[in-house]
Design a protein around this motif. Structure first.
Motif, PDB file in Angstrom:
ATOM      1  N   ALA A 142       1.330  11.732  -4.492  1.00 44.69           N
ATOM      2  CA  ALA A 142       1.334  12.562  -3.296  1.00 44.69           C
ATOM      3  C   ALA A 142       2.772  12.788  -2.876  1.00 44.69           C
ATOM      4  O   ALA A 142       3.689  12.102  -3.335  1.00 44.69           O
ATOM      5  N   GLN A 143       2.977  13.767  -2.008  1.00 45.37           N
ATOM      6  CA  GLN A 143       4.339  14.092  -1.574  1.00 45.37           C
ATOM      7  C   GLN A 143       4.576  13.694  -0.125  1.00 45.37           C
ATOM      8  O   GLN A 143       5.555  14.097   0.479  1.00 45.37           O
ATOM      9  N   ASP A 144       3.674  12.921   0.445  1.00 51.95           N
ATOM     10  CA  ASP A 144       3.869  12.452   1.819  1.00 51.95           C
ATOM     11  C   ASP A 144       3.287  11.042   1.868  1.00 51.95           C
ATOM     12  O   ASP A 144       2.097  10.856   2.060  1.00 51.95           O
ATOM     13  N   VAL A 145       4.145  10.072   1.630  1.00 52.82           N
ATOM     14  CA  VAL A 145       3.687   8.730   1.325  1.00 52.82           C
ATOM     15  C   VAL A 145       4.313   7.735   2.289  1.00 52.82           C
ATOM     16  O   VAL A 145       5.505   7.805   2.586  1.00 52.82           O
ATOM     17  N   ARG A 146       3.509   6.832   2.778  1.00 49.26           N
ATOM     18  CA  ARG A 146       4.028   5.780   3.646  1.00 49.26           C
ATOM     19  C   ARG A 146       3.829   4.448   2.951  1.00 49.26           C
ATOM     20  O   ARG A 146       2.699   4.065   2.633  1.00 49.26           O
ATOM     21  N   ASP A 203       0.848  -1.195   0.000  1.00 50.93           N
ATOM     22  CA  ASP A 203       0.000   0.000   0.000  1.00 50.93           C
ATOM     23  C   ASP A 203       0.876   1.235   0.000  1.00 50.93           C
ATOM     24  O   ASP A 203       1.950   1.241   0.633  1.00 50.93           O
ATOM     25  N   LEU A 204       0.430   2.266  -0.678  1.00 47.59           N
ATOM     26  CA  LEU A 204       1.082   3.570  -0.562  1.00 47.59           C
ATOM     27  C   LEU A 204       0.114   4.466   0.215  1.00 47.59           C
ATOM     28  O   LEU A 204      -0.800   5.060  -0.350  1.00 47.59           O
ATOM     29  N   ILE A 205       0.336   4.526   1.511  1.00 47.06           N
ATOM     30  CA  ILE A 205      -0.573   5.296   2.366  1.00 47.06           C
ATOM     31  C   ILE A 205      -0.382   6.781   2.058  1.00 47.06           C
ATOM     32  O   ILE A 205       0.740   7.286   2.091  1.00 47.06           O
ATOM     33  N   GLY A 206      -1.456   7.453   1.751  1.00 45.93           N
ATOM     34  CA  GLY A 206      -1.389   8.835   1.293  1.00 45.93           C
ATOM     35  C   GLY A 206      -1.659   8.926  -0.202  1.00 45.93           C
ATOM     36  O   GLY A 206      -1.997   9.977  -0.723  1.00 45.93           O
ATOM     37  N   VAL A 207      -1.486   7.797  -0.897  1.00 45.24           N
ATOM     38  CA  VAL A 207      -1.818   7.724  -2.325  1.00 45.24           C
ATOM     39  C   VAL A 207      -3.017   6.806  -2.510  1.00 45.24           C
ATOM     40  O   VAL A 207      -4.060   7.214  -3.005  1.00 45.24           O
ATOM     41  N   ALA A 208      -2.856   5.577  -2.074  1.00 43.58           N
ATOM     42  CA  ALA A 208      -3.947   4.610  -2.150  1.00 43.58           C
ATOM     43  C   ALA A 208      -3.639   3.489  -1.177  1.00 43.58           C
ATOM     44  O   ALA A 208      -2.630   2.809  -1.315  1.00 43.58           O
ATOM     45  N   SER A 209      -4.490   3.327  -0.187  1.00 48.04           N
ATOM     46  CA  SER A 209      -4.292   2.215   0.748  1.00 48.04           C
ATOM     47  C   SER A 209      -5.620   1.518   1.038  1.00 48.04           C
ATOM     48  O   SER A 209      -5.906   0.480   0.455  1.00 48.04           O
ATOM     49  N   LEU A 210      -6.454   2.125   1.882  1.00 51.46           N
ATOM     50  CA  LEU A 210      -7.698   1.445   2.238  1.00 51.46           C
ATOM     51  C   LEU A 210      -8.530   1.084   1.002  1.00 51.46           C
ATOM     52  O   LEU A 210      -9.146   0.031   0.942  1.00 51.46           O
ATOM     53  N   ALA A 259      -7.245   0.906  -2.102  1.00 53.71           N
ATOM     54  CA  ALA A 259      -6.316   0.618  -3.203  1.00 53.71           C
ATOM     55  C   ALA A 259      -6.848  -0.469  -4.117  1.00 53.71           C
ATOM     56  O   ALA A 259      -6.565  -0.477  -5.312  1.00 53.71           O
ATOM     57  N   THR A 260      -7.604  -1.402  -3.553  1.00 53.86           N
ATOM     58  CA  THR A 260      -8.138  -2.479  -4.392  1.00 53.86           C
ATOM     59  C   THR A 260      -9.212  -1.944  -5.338  1.00 53.86           C
ATOM     60  O   THR A 260      -9.442  -2.492  -6.404  1.00 53.86           O
ATOM     61  N   ALA A 261      -9.875  -0.878  -4.909  1.00 49.74           N
ATOM     62  CA  ALA A 261     -10.996  -0.366  -5.688  1.00 49.74           C
ATOM     63  C   ALA A 261     -10.550   0.661  -6.729  1.00 49.74           C
ATOM     64  O   ALA A 261     -11.087   0.738  -7.809  1.00 49.74           O
ATOM     65  N   GLN A 262      -9.582   1.459  -6.379  1.00 47.67           N
ATOM     66  CA  GLN A 262      -9.181   2.555  -7.266  1.00 47.67           C
ATOM     67  C   GLN A 262      -7.805   3.061  -6.852  1.00 47.67           C
ATOM     68  O   GLN A 262      -7.388   2.913  -5.716  1.00 47.67           O
ATOM     69  N   SER A 263      -7.093   3.695  -7.798  1.00 48.78           N
ATOM     70  CA  SER A 263      -5.783   4.245  -7.446  1.00 48.78           C
ATOM     71  C   SER A 263      -5.903   5.750  -7.281  1.00 48.78           C
ATOM     72  O   SER A 263      -6.761   6.382  -7.884  1.00 48.78           O
ATOM     73  N   GLY A 264      -5.056   6.301  -6.440  1.00 49.73           N
ATOM     74  CA  GLY A 264      -5.129   7.722  -6.145  1.00 49.73           C
ATOM     75  C   GLY A 264      -4.092   8.511  -6.923  1.00 49.73           C
ATOM     76  O   GLY A 264      -3.306   7.954  -7.681  1.00 49.73           O
ATOM     77  N   PRO A 265      -4.085   9.822  -6.750  1.00 52.19           N
ATOM     78  CA  PRO A 265      -3.096  10.668  -7.426  1.00 52.19           C
ATOM     79  C   PRO A 265      -1.741  10.555  -6.739  1.00 52.19           C
ATOM     80  O   PRO A 265      -1.641  10.009  -5.638  1.00 52.19           O
TER      81      PRO A 265
END
Lengths: 451, 113
Positions: free
Chosen positions: A384-388, A367-374, A376-382
């Motif tokens: 981000a500059q603060d990613v875990r 997971d890229l928390i801050g981009v797509a995590s919870l 992530a299976t459904a859709q990807s996010g943009p």
């Protein structure tokens, strides 16, 4: 011979919820016990997997296996409950209701309540009835699961709770029972409802369902700033219901507590973890919530009517817990320009080393928390500059779990530029499944211990 | 075009590998449009990678709410999933992100009443 003791004012009883999950808040429970003038106070504290975890605790220590916070919770509410004649019902006996009962006896004596009657309800443990060919609700049979079975508990209903109250129990401690039964048991006892009056049992189950998650109906899990405001969210009050002998109820909370009871908070709880609202299966009844009427009659006062039901199911649900696995989770953060790409590269490094160097065949999730995590299976996010970066894996091999955490740790030195805040943890896990059992094979037992 | 978030609330829960997501329409005037458009098929096709199994919708007309039961939608369920949110509690906001077309003047951001 049972002795029936009527509670409340004859046609109305007040029942409050003082816990909606295993580790729920205690301060608000004390407040409700002190100011609520309750007939009954119940604590709900068993999730699907909780019981198996308690079975493990009991295996390690025969006196353990019940909710470790139960005694602290009882200590907080017992003085007020004794002063008001409030009787307590809880499923926090978990895998060891008798152990919890004995601890409650000791507590009552210590607090000067000698003579207190504490009922323990047993008989939910059906591990001895499970067979390799027992069919799982999820498909397949028990023998298909490689991990060891550590718990098999049938959902008991309201009957043994009502029996315990009929026997003048001041506190009733159960293991696995259906959550709404914690409320229905007291209602059956108090109103003398027939145990096959499906309409009343359905109405009582509706009240139990609305109260069982505690703060869920008083403004918890509801707030969305700017859209759904909740006053005093830090100071939520637990709910209570004033229930009449016809099964109608008024939901409320104490004056001076935070939160709100509104048509919307009641409505959101009405369908929480429900399948078909017209056929909500419990051990007691096939409850029908589809004709429920919800009317706000004042500030933080909501009237609920229309719950009904049909005959109870012939089979009881059994929750099964399988042990032996661990969940490994390891994380590291990247921030600033290119953070998303660096986090993604870090994940690729770990995945490659785990599979090629360590021969890991367990599924890993990145997971890229801050981009797509919870989601992530459904859709990807943009970007981000603060990613875990989080990498998670379930495995039966504790050494492989350690290896994953270690590989993420080495990203400090050997990963992409600017990684920080690496953390890892390994948690023992219980895998949950379910089965059905003929109710005739399950025999609840009630015993009253006297402090 | 209105985002469901602007006219409805939602709450999600889990039972094993089955998710349930309840949607509550706040203004009765919007109920018919949501009922027509937010079907079980619409939900399944919106997030096919996540909602992998049968989807059943139950409607309580007089309360203006509906309950979706989504089988095989929790990546194995909380005890099997590798998702941080193994319960799928946050799925409520996935649903609220969907778009509903309200009949002309009903568009919330549109014309004055």
């Amino acid at each position: 011979m049972t002795v029936r003791k009527r509670d409340g004012d004859g046609d109305r009883i007040r029942i409050g919820c003082g816990a909606g999950f295993a580790n729920d808040r205690i301060d608000a429970a004390r407040d409700l016990a002190e100011r609520g003038v309750l007939d009954f106070l119940f604590f709900e504290g068993l999730a699907e997997r909780t019981l198996a975890q308690h079975q493990l605790a009991r295996a390690a220590n025969p006196e353990a296996g019940f909710n470790p916070g139960l005694i602290r919770r009882l200590r907080a509410v017992l003085p007020a409950c004794r002063a008001h004649g409030t009787r307590i019902v809880t499923n926090m006996g978990a895998a060891n209701p008798r152990g919890a009962g004995l601890a409650a006896v000791a507590l009552a004596r210590e607090m000067g309540h000698a003579g207190l009657r504490i009922a323990v309800v047993e008989g939910d443990d059906v591990a001895h009835l499970m067979r390799p060919e027992t069919r799982l609700t999820e498909g397949g049979v028990l023998a298909d699961i490689a991990q060891p079975l550590i718990a098999a508990n049938a959902y008991l209903g309201a009957d043994p709770i009502a029996d315990a109250l009929d026997a003048c129990a001041d506190i009733v401690i159960t293991g696995r029972v259906a959550d709404p039964s914690l409320v229905l048991g007291p209602l059956i006892h108090a109103f003398g409802w027939s145990r096959c009056d499906w309409a009343l049992l359905g109405a009582g189950t509706l009240v139990g369902h609305l109260l069982e998650c505690g703060f869920h109906i008083t403004g918890g899990y509801f707030a969305d700033p700017g859209r759904k405001e909740v006053p005093g969210l830090a100071w939520l009050g637990y709910p209570f219901a004033d229930v009449r002998a016809d099964g109608s109820a008024v939901i409320g909370k104490l004056d001076g507590t935070g939160g709100l009871v509104s048509r919307e908070t009641v409505l959101e709880q009405l369908l929480y973890e429900v399948g078909d609202p017209a056929a909500y299966l419990t051990p007691d009844v096939t409850a029908d919530f589809s004709a429920t009427r919800i009317v706000q009659t004042g500030p933080d006062v909501v009237a609920v009517t229309g719950g009904t039901g049909r005959a109870r199911p012939d089979r009881l649900k059994v929750s099964l817990g399988f042990g032996g696995g661990v969940l490994a989770e390891a994380e590291i953060s990247y921030a600033g320009r290119g953070a998303t790409a660096r986090a993604r590269l870090a994940g690729q490094v770990v995945t490659e080393r785990m599979t090629v160097l360590h021969g890991c065949t367990d599924l890993m999730r990145m997971d890229l928390i801050g981009v797509a995590s919870l989601h992530a299976t459904a859709q990807s996010g943009p970007d981000a500059q603060d990613v875990r970066l989080r990498i998670a894996m379930r495995t039966a091999d504790p050494q492989m779990a350690e290896t994953l955490v270690h590989e993420v740790e080495t990203l400090w030195i050997a990963g992409p530029a600017g990684g920080g805040g690496a953390r890892g943890r390994i948690t023992p896990t219980v895998m949950a499944r379910s089965a059905l059992i003929d109710r005739a094979r399950v025999t609840p037992r009630v015993e009253v211990l006297v402090a | 075009m209105t985002r469901l978030y602007d006219i409805a609330t939602a709450r999600a829960g889990d039972k094993g590998n089955t998710s349930n997501i309840a949607v509550f329409v706040r203004d009765p005037a919007h109920w018919a449009a949501v009922c027509d458009q937010l079907t079980a098929d619409a939900l399944r096709t919106a997030y096919p990678a996540l909602f992998r199994g049968p989807v059943t919708r139950y409607v309580i007309d007089h309360l203006h709410c509906m309950n979706f039961v989504l089988e095989q939608s929790l990546e194995g369920g909380v005890s099997d999933s590798l998702n941080l949110d193994g319960h799928g509690k946050s799925f409520s906001f996935l649903v609220l992100d969907l778009i509903i077309t309200l009949p002309d003047a009903g568009d919330l951001e549109g014309d004055a009443p």
